[in-house]
Design a protein around this motif. Structure first.
Motif, PDB file in Angstrom:
ATOM      1  N   THR A 160       2.788   8.272   3.726  1.00 10.13           N
ATOM      2  CA  THR A 160       1.877   7.927   4.401  1.00 10.13           C
ATOM      3  C   THR A 160       2.015   6.824   5.311  1.00 10.13           C
ATOM      4  O   THR A 160       1.265   6.124   6.111  1.00 10.13           O
ATOM      5  N   GLY A 161       3.355   6.309   4.871  1.00 10.37           N
ATOM      6  CA  GLY A 161       3.633   4.958   5.669  1.00 10.37           C
ATOM      7  C   GLY A 161       3.025   3.699   5.207  1.00 10.37           C
ATOM      8  O   GLY A 161       3.071   2.522   5.594  1.00 10.37           O
ATOM      9  N   LYS A 162       2.679   3.564   3.469  1.00  8.14           N
ATOM     10  CA  LYS A 162       1.910   2.615   3.248  1.00  8.14           C
ATOM     11  C   LYS A 162       2.740   2.170   1.966  1.00  8.14           C
ATOM     12  O   LYS A 162       3.586   2.811   1.309  1.00  8.14           O
ATOM     13  N   ILE A 163       2.630   0.811   1.870  1.00  7.52           N
ATOM     14  CA  ILE A 163       3.256   0.057   0.669  1.00  7.52           C
ATOM     15  C   ILE A 163       2.104   0.359  -0.629  1.00  7.52           C
ATOM     16  O   ILE A 163       1.025  -0.019  -0.173  1.00  7.52           O
ATOM     17  N   HIS A 164       2.547   0.461  -1.656  1.00  6.10           N
ATOM     18  CA  HIS A 164       1.542   0.407  -2.932  1.00  6.10           C
ATOM     19  C   HIS A 164       0.568  -0.846  -2.850  1.00  6.10           C
ATOM     20  O   HIS A 164       1.098  -1.971  -2.632  1.00  6.10           O
ATOM     21  N   PRO A 165      -0.801  -0.756  -2.910  1.00  6.12           N
ATOM     22  CA  PRO A 165      -1.699  -1.809  -2.744  1.00  6.12           C
ATOM     23  C   PRO A 165      -1.522  -2.919  -3.708  1.00  6.12           C
ATOM     24  O   PRO A 165      -1.583  -4.223  -3.141  1.00  6.12           O
ATOM     25  N   ALA A 166      -1.095  -2.742  -4.946  1.00  7.61           N
ATOM     26  CA  ALA A 166      -0.934  -3.770  -5.873  1.00  7.61           C
ATOM     27  C   ALA A 166       0.492  -4.664  -5.280  1.00  7.61           C
ATOM     28  O   ALA A 166       0.380  -5.870  -5.603  1.00  7.61           O
ATOM     29  N   ILE A 167       1.502  -3.834  -4.774  1.00 10.66           N
ATOM     30  CA  ILE A 167       2.623  -4.737  -4.242  1.00 10.66           C
ATOM     31  C   ILE A 167       2.125  -5.908  -3.022  1.00 10.66           C
ATOM     32  O   ILE A 167       2.440  -6.900  -3.130  1.00 10.66           O
ATOM     33  N   LEU A 168       1.450  -5.226  -2.173  1.00 11.47           N
ATOM     34  CA  LEU A 168       0.915  -6.169  -1.160  1.00 11.47           C
ATOM     35  C   LEU A 168      -0.124  -7.331  -1.590  1.00 11.47           C
ATOM     36  O   LEU A 168       0.102  -8.307  -1.158  1.00 11.47           O
ATOM     37  N   TYR A 169      -0.985  -6.801  -2.562  1.00 11.01           N
ATOM     38  CA  TYR A 169      -1.752  -7.726  -3.084  1.00 11.01           C
ATOM     39  C   TYR A 169      -0.974  -9.005  -3.868  1.00 11.01           C
ATOM     40  O   TYR A 169      -1.101 -10.143  -3.661  1.00 11.01           O
ATOM     41  N   ALA A 170       0.001  -8.681  -4.804  1.00 16.42           N
ATOM     42  CA  ALA A 170       0.857  -9.528  -5.628  1.00 16.42           C
ATOM     43  C   ALA A 170       1.581 -10.502  -4.596  1.00 16.42           C
ATOM     44  O   ALA A 170       1.624 -11.747  -4.744  1.00 16.42           O
ATOM     45  N   ALA A 171       1.961  -9.609  -3.388  1.00 13.04           N
ATOM     46  CA  ALA A 171       2.718 -10.480  -2.377  1.00 13.04           C
ATOM     47  C   ALA A 171       1.762 -11.700  -1.610  1.00 13.04           C
ATOM     48  O   ALA A 171       2.278 -12.815  -1.564  1.00 13.04           O
ATOM     49  N   LYS A 172       0.694 -11.317  -1.402  1.00  8.90           N
ATOM     50  CA  LYS A 172      -0.407 -12.179  -0.755  1.00  8.90           C
ATOM     51  C   LYS A 172      -0.589 -13.584  -1.899  1.00  8.90           C
ATOM     52  O   LYS A 172      -0.644 -14.481  -1.696  1.00  8.90           O
ATOM     53  N   VAL A 173      -0.838 -13.040  -3.197  1.00  3.67           N
ATOM     54  CA  VAL A 173      -0.963 -14.069  -4.114  1.00  3.67           C
ATOM     55  C   VAL A 173       0.141 -15.183  -4.369  1.00  3.67           C
ATOM     56  O   VAL A 173      -0.029 -16.150  -4.755  1.00  3.67           O
ATOM     57  N   ALA A 174       1.399 -14.338  -4.343  1.00  2.78           N
ATOM     58  CA  ALA A 174       2.472 -15.049  -4.637  1.00  2.78           C
ATOM     59  C   ALA A 174       3.280 -15.867  -3.395  1.00  2.78           C
ATOM     60  O   ALA A 174       4.393 -16.745  -3.599  1.00  2.78           O
ATOM     61  N   GLY A 175       2.436 -15.831  -2.328  1.00  7.98           N
ATOM     62  CA  GLY A 175       2.868 -16.574  -1.390  1.00  7.98           C
ATOM     63  C   GLY A 175       4.077 -16.127  -0.294  1.00  7.98           C
ATOM     64  O   GLY A 175       4.699 -16.754   0.578  1.00  7.98           O
TER      65      GLY A 175
END
Length: 431
Positions: A160-175
């Protein structure tokens, strides 16, 4: 599973061989893709994403709204777990900060080193059979602590053209500063060369399949550095009569479920230990969702009885495992003699899973025997060290004559002259 009883040392190298795959055509195919990306930039990225990931993308970059949407999809419980892991990873890696120490090697000669962050780093995060959001934390948090200005992340999109939500959330947390929907060779090529959309980075980190590993090795020859050479994941567990067979089996299976090319090795003090662990493997395997994958990995596994303790240590150091679990009564005694391993887990209550997720150590480790010469990812991986030196009159008078003699012996007269001119000035000797 292959089992050996006190094999002769001459046979160890054959017994411990990693699974081999025919890669005779792999590098040529990967290089062709990389050449297209270097030449055609974003157009090539879109073309290969449609071909390999089955999705035609309008935009390669993940938007702020997509990150917000992903954050809302991650459960509170998982956010809490990620927060705990992130804290421990930060604490452990922050403790590795380099302290500047000036050294006077000779009176008047001062030398020191300064750690400087790599300005732009690229992180590759697989998203196929297992979305490795934990790897985001392991790579981005040290990069942030080191002071990297740009932390670029690539991960493959789903249908669907999306990246797994947990990957995106972890990316936000990690800077992480920028995120792109790119997988496989195209992700490595984009971060190595730069395109109209994706910035070029100076060092690329992260695991991946054989195509990703081949791409990393190829771009590292001329264009960008990489964290380390790597192959399929692996574990070696040492067990004795005091070990809990269920614990040992769970450690072996946790590695086997990574992929069909993973390798697990059990070194046991006697045959009874192997028998009990094998029974537990069968019991636990039956309930695993990734049972088929783990079974294929277990077909590459090796169970070895080595009764002599010193020979156990020699075998471990020869194999140089990515993960080493010492599940024995004398684990500290063994640990002191380990010279080749990526990460060591001590005692029955220290599963490899702890290092994979939340103890604080890094899980990006050398595989395929590279632990003989490589460290796992750490804070130093995201910086380089610049040396400085400052020499006074006293210092040059002290070391200058030695420099002149050495330069003359190497027939490098300009090197000698650079010192001679200064010494004349210091001594006020007429030219």
């Amino acid at each position: 599973m292959r089992t050996y009883i006190n094999p002769d040392k001459n046979l160890w190298s054959d017994i411990l061989k990693r699974p081999l795959f025919d890669v005779s055509e792999l590098y040529g195919k990967v290089q062709t893709i990389l050449n297209e990306i270097r030449k055609n930039g974003d157009d090539a990225l879109r073309e290969f994403t449609e071909k390999f990931d089955g999705i035609k993308l309008d935009s390669l970059e993940v938007s702020a709204s997509e990150i917000t949407e992903a954050e809302n999809l991650v459960s509170a419980e998982l956010k809490e777990a990620i927060a705990l892991a992130a804290k421990n990873i930060e604490v452990f890696h922050a403790s590795q900060k380099f302290q500047i120490k000036k050294i006077e090697t000779t009176p008047g000669v001062n030398c020191w080193q300064k750690a400087v962050a790599i300005e732009k780093v690229g992180l590759y995060i697989p998203g196929g059979t297992a979305p490795l959001f934990s790897t985001v934390l392991m790579l981005a948090i040290p990069a942030q602590i080191a002071g990297c200005k740009e932390i670029v992340l690539c991960s493959p999109p789903d249908k669907t053209g999306k990246i797994h939500p947990a990957i995106l959330y972890a990316a936000k947390v990690a800077g992480v500063t920028q995120i792109y929907k790119l997988g496989g060779v195209q992700a490595i090529g984009a971060m190595a060369y730069g395109t109209q959309t994706v910035p070029q980075t100076y060092k690329i980190f992260g695991p991946g399949n054989q195509y990703v590993m081949a791409a990393k090795q190829l771009v590292s020859m001329n264009d960008v550095s990489i964290d380390m050479p790597a192959g399929p994941s692996e574990v070696l567990v040492v067990a004795d009569e005091t070990s809990n067979p269920a614990f040992v089996a769970s450690d072996l299976l946790s590695q086997a479920e990574h992929g069909v090319d993973s390798q697990v090795v059990l070194v046991a003090s006697n045959s009874e230990v192997i028998k009990n662990v094998t029974i537990e493997i069968s019991t636990q395997l039956a309930t695993l969702p990734r049972k088929e994958m783990a079974e294929k990995a277990l077909s590459n596994s090796v169970f070895i009885v080595v009764e002599n303790k010193e020979e156990q240590i020699d075998l471990i150091n020869e194999y140089a495992p990515e993960h080493l679990i010492l599940s024995t009564k004398n684990y500290l005694e063994i640990a002191e003699k380990i010279t080749n391993a990526g990460s060591v887990f001590l005692g029955e209550l220290t599963p490899e899973s702890a290092g994979d997720y939340a103890s604080g150590t890094n899980h990006t480790l050398p595989t395929n025997g590279w632990a003989r010469s490589y460290s796992g990812v750490n804070l130093d991986s995201f910086s380089k060290k610049i040396t400085f030196q400052e020499i006074t009159k006293q210092g040059l008078l002290s070391i200058g004559p030695a420099i002149e003699k050495m330069a003359a012996a190497e027939q490098l007269d300009a090197h000698k002259n650079a010192v001679t001119l200064r010494l004349k000035e210091i001594r006020k000797i007429p030219k």
